[in-house]
Design a protein around this motif. Structure first.
Motif, PDB file in Angstrom:
ATOM      1  N   ASN A  39     -10.174   5.476  -8.400  1.00 41.06           N
ATOM      2  CA  ASN A  39      -9.699   6.096  -7.155  1.00 41.06           C
ATOM      3  C   ASN A  39      -8.979   5.107  -6.244  1.00 41.06           C
ATOM      4  O   ASN A  39      -8.894   5.326  -5.035  1.00 41.06           O
ATOM      5  CB  ASN A  39     -10.878   6.738  -6.417  1.00 41.06           C
ATOM      6  N   ILE A  40      -8.433   4.047  -6.820  1.00 36.38           N
ATOM      7  CA  ILE A  40      -7.696   3.068  -6.031  1.00 36.38           C
ATOM      8  C   ILE A  40      -6.507   3.761  -5.359  1.00 36.38           C
ATOM      9  O   ILE A  40      -5.900   4.667  -5.931  1.00 36.38           O
ATOM     10  CB  ILE A  40      -7.240   1.888  -6.924  1.00 36.38           C
ATOM     11  N   THR A  41      -6.245   3.404  -4.133  1.00 39.92           N
ATOM     12  CA  THR A  41      -5.114   3.996  -3.401  1.00 39.92           C
ATOM     13  C   THR A  41      -4.072   2.925  -3.129  1.00 39.92           C
ATOM     14  O   THR A  41      -4.355   1.735  -3.174  1.00 39.92           O
ATOM     15  CB  THR A  41      -5.568   4.607  -2.054  1.00 39.92           C
ATOM     16  N   TYR A  42      -2.870   3.354  -2.848  1.00 43.40           N
ATOM     17  CA  TYR A  42      -1.833   2.409  -2.448  1.00 43.40           C
ATOM     18  C   TYR A  42      -1.477   2.674  -0.997  1.00 43.40           C
ATOM     19  O   TYR A  42      -2.168   3.426  -0.310  1.00 43.40           O
ATOM     20  CB  TYR A  42      -0.633   2.422  -3.403  1.00 43.40           C
ATOM     21  N   SER A  43      -0.434   2.051  -0.492  1.00 40.99           N
ATOM     22  CA  SER A  43      -0.199   2.038   0.955  1.00 40.99           C
ATOM     23  C   SER A  43      -0.029   3.422   1.575  1.00 40.99           C
ATOM     24  O   SER A  43      -0.310   3.599   2.755  1.00 40.99           O
ATOM     25  CB  SER A  43       1.008   1.160   1.294  1.00 40.99           C
ATOM     26  N   ASP A  44       0.398   4.418   0.820  1.00 38.62           N
ATOM     27  CA  ASP A  44       0.527   5.776   1.361  1.00 38.62           C
ATOM     28  C   ASP A  44      -0.815   6.494   1.436  1.00 38.62           C
ATOM     29  O   ASP A  44      -0.895   7.612   1.923  1.00 38.62           O
ATOM     30  CB  ASP A  44       1.482   6.613   0.504  1.00 38.62           C
ATOM     31  N   GLY A  45      -1.875   5.866   0.924  1.00 40.30           N
ATOM     32  CA  GLY A  45      -3.198   6.473   0.940  1.00 40.30           C
ATOM     33  C   GLY A  45      -3.425   7.463  -0.180  1.00 40.30           C
ATOM     34  O   GLY A  45      -4.413   8.185  -0.197  1.00 40.30           O
ATOM     35  N   LEU A  46      -2.508   7.511  -1.150  1.00 47.12           N
ATOM     36  CA  LEU A  46      -2.650   8.412  -2.286  1.00 47.12           C
ATOM     37  C   LEU A  46      -3.377   7.709  -3.419  1.00 47.12           C
ATOM     38  O   LEU A  46      -3.146   6.527  -3.675  1.00 47.12           O
ATOM     39  CB  LEU A  46      -1.282   8.874  -2.803  1.00 47.12           C
ATOM     40  N   SER A  47      -4.228   8.447  -4.113  1.00 43.58           N
ATOM     41  CA  SER A  47      -4.901   7.910  -5.290  1.00 43.58           C
ATOM     42  C   SER A  47      -3.970   8.071  -6.494  1.00 43.58           C
ATOM     43  O   SER A  47      -2.945   8.753  -6.429  1.00 43.58           O
ATOM     44  CB  SER A  47      -6.207   8.656  -5.539  1.00 43.58           C
ATOM     45  N   GLU A  52     -10.652  11.421  -8.330  1.00 38.67           N
ATOM     46  CA  GLU A  52     -10.533  12.482  -7.332  1.00 38.67           C
ATOM     47  C   GLU A  52      -9.181  12.344  -6.648  1.00 38.67           C
ATOM     48  O   GLU A  52      -8.539  11.302  -6.737  1.00 38.67           O
ATOM     49  CB  GLU A  52     -11.655  12.362  -6.303  1.00 38.67           C
ATOM     50  N   ILE A  53      -8.777  13.397  -5.982  1.00 34.32           N
ATOM     51  CA  ILE A  53      -7.506  13.353  -5.257  1.00 34.32           C
ATOM     52  C   ILE A  53      -7.763  12.815  -3.857  1.00 34.32           C
ATOM     53  O   ILE A  53      -8.567  13.368  -3.109  1.00 34.32           O
ATOM     54  CB  ILE A  53      -6.837  14.733  -5.211  1.00 34.32           C
ATOM     55  N   PHE A  54      -7.091  11.720  -3.553  1.00 36.79           N
ATOM     56  CA  PHE A  54      -7.122  11.131  -2.215  1.00 36.79           C
ATOM     57  C   PHE A  54      -5.730  11.223  -1.630  1.00 36.79           C
ATOM     58  O   PHE A  54      -4.743  10.932  -2.306  1.00 36.79           O
ATOM     59  CB  PHE A  54      -7.557   9.656  -2.264  1.00 36.79           C
ATOM     60  N   ALA A  55      -5.641  11.649  -0.392  1.00 35.98           N
ATOM     61  CA  ALA A  55      -4.371  11.693   0.334  1.00 35.98           C
ATOM     62  C   ALA A  55      -4.630  11.132   1.727  1.00 35.98           C
ATOM     63  O   ALA A  55      -5.670  11.409   2.332  1.00 35.98           O
ATOM     64  CB  ALA A  55      -3.842  13.119   0.415  1.00 35.98           C
ATOM     65  N   GLU A  56      -3.709  10.331   2.182  1.00 35.25           N
ATOM     66  CA  GLU A  56      -3.839   9.668   3.483  1.00 35.25           C
ATOM     67  C   GLU A  56      -5.164   8.910   3.578  1.00 35.25           C
ATOM     68  O   GLU A  56      -5.803   8.865   4.622  1.00 35.25           O
ATOM     69  CB  GLU A  56      -3.695  10.678   4.616  1.00 35.25           C
ATOM     70  N   GLY A  57      -5.600   8.356   2.449  1.00 40.34           N
ATOM     71  CA  GLY A  57      -6.788   7.517   2.428  1.00 40.34           C
ATOM     72  C   GLY A  57      -8.119   8.243   2.431  1.00 40.34           C
ATOM     73  O   GLY A  57      -9.165   7.633   2.504  1.00 40.34           O
ATOM     74  N   ARG A  58      -8.119   9.577   2.343  1.00 40.63           N
ATOM     75  CA  ARG A  58      -9.390  10.300   2.325  1.00 40.63           C
ATOM     76  C   ARG A  58      -9.392  11.317   1.184  1.00 40.63           C
ATOM     77  O   ARG A  58      -8.345  11.801   0.765  1.00 40.63           O
ATOM     78  CB  ARG A  58      -9.674  10.974   3.662  1.00 40.63           C
ATOM     79  N   ARG A  59     -10.609  11.617   0.723  1.00 42.96           N
ATOM     80  CA  ARG A  59     -10.770  12.552  -0.385  1.00 42.96           C
ATOM     81  C   ARG A  59     -10.356  13.944   0.070  1.00 42.96           C
ATOM     82  O   ARG A  59     -10.736  14.404   1.143  1.00 42.96           O
ATOM     83  CB  ARG A  59     -12.222  12.567  -0.840  1.00 42.96           C
ATOM     84  N   VAL A  60      -9.591  14.619  -0.772  1.00 41.66           N
ATOM     85  CA  VAL A  60      -9.133  15.977  -0.475  1.00 41.66           C
ATOM     86  C   VAL A  60     -10.076  16.946  -1.173  1.00 41.66           C
ATOM     87  O   VAL A  60     -10.290  16.862  -2.381  1.00 41.66           O
ATOM     88  CB  VAL A  60      -7.688  16.183  -0.975  1.00 41.66           C
TER      89      VAL A  60
END
Length: 164
Positions: free
Chosen positions: A78-86, A110-118
Motif C-alpha cells: 500500500n505504498i503511496t507516492y506524492s499524489d497520495g495514491l496507492s 487497498e485503494i488509497f487516494a489523497e493519502g487515505r484508504r478509500v
C-alpha cells in the motif's frame, strides 16, 4: 503500512529513468537492489519522479515478474507516492491486464487516494472494467486467506493459504 523516516533509502533517478522507452527497468532495478540490502532498498522512493517506488514503477511498466519479487522481499503493498495514491489505485483502470491487480489484491492491497484508504462506499465508479470493479469491491475478492477449518476429510488444508 510501513512508516518512512529520514533514514529511508532514496531510489536513484537512473533506476526510475530506466522505465523510459528503450530502457531496461528490470535489469537496472535488480542490479541496484543487489548493490545493498534488498530489504532496506525495496521500498525506496525517487523524489524526482513524485516519490514513486519500485513497486509502482514495476506495475506501471507491466513488469509482471517483478511485482511478486518485490512483495516477497518486503515491499509495502500500500505504498503511496506524492499524489497520495496507492499502487492499486494507480493501476486499477488498466483494463488490458488484471494479473498485477490480482497479485496486489492477493497481498492485501487497498485503494488509497489523497493519502487515505478509500472505503467501498466512497467508490462510486472506481474502474471502467466491470470484472475488475467486482473483484475490488467484493469483501474477499482476490485476497489471500488462511483456511482455519475444513471438512473432516480435508484436515490437510487447515493452516494453508488460498486466494478467494
Amino acid at each position: 503500512a510501513i512508516e518512512y523516516g529520514n533514514d529511508c533509502v532514496s531510489l536513484p533517478l537512473y533506476v526510475a529513468a530506466a522505465t523510459a522507452k528503450g530502457g531496461n527497468f528490470r535489469t537496472t532495478a535488480l542490479q541496484w537492489l543487489g548493490k545493498g540490502n534488498i530489504k532496506e532498498r525495496v521500498n525506496a522512493k525517487c523524489e524526482r519522479v513524485g516519490n514513486m517506488g519500485l513497486l509502482l514503477l514495476a506495475a506501471l511498466n507491466k513488469e509482471y515478474d517483478m511485482v511478486p519479487f518485490l512483495l516477497l522481499n518486503g515491499a509495502d503493498v500500500n505504498i503511496t507516492y506524492s499524489d497520495g495514491l496507492s499502487v492499486l489505485a494507480s493501476i486499477c483502470n488498466d483494463w488490458r491486464d488484471l494479473s498485477t491487480t490480482k497479485t496486489l489484491l492477493s497481498w492485501g492491497a487497498e485503494i488509497f487516494a489523497e493519502g487515505r484508504r478509500v472505503s467501498s462506499q466512497e467508490m462510486k465508479h472506481p474502474v471502467d472494467n466491470a470484472a475488475l470493479a467486482n473483484l475490488i469491491l467484493s469483501e474477499l475478492g482476490g485476497r489471500r486467506c488462511k483456511i482455519v477449518s475444513a471438512p473432516n476429510t480435508r484436515d490437510d488444508l487447515v493452516g494453508k493459504m488460498c486466494v478467494v
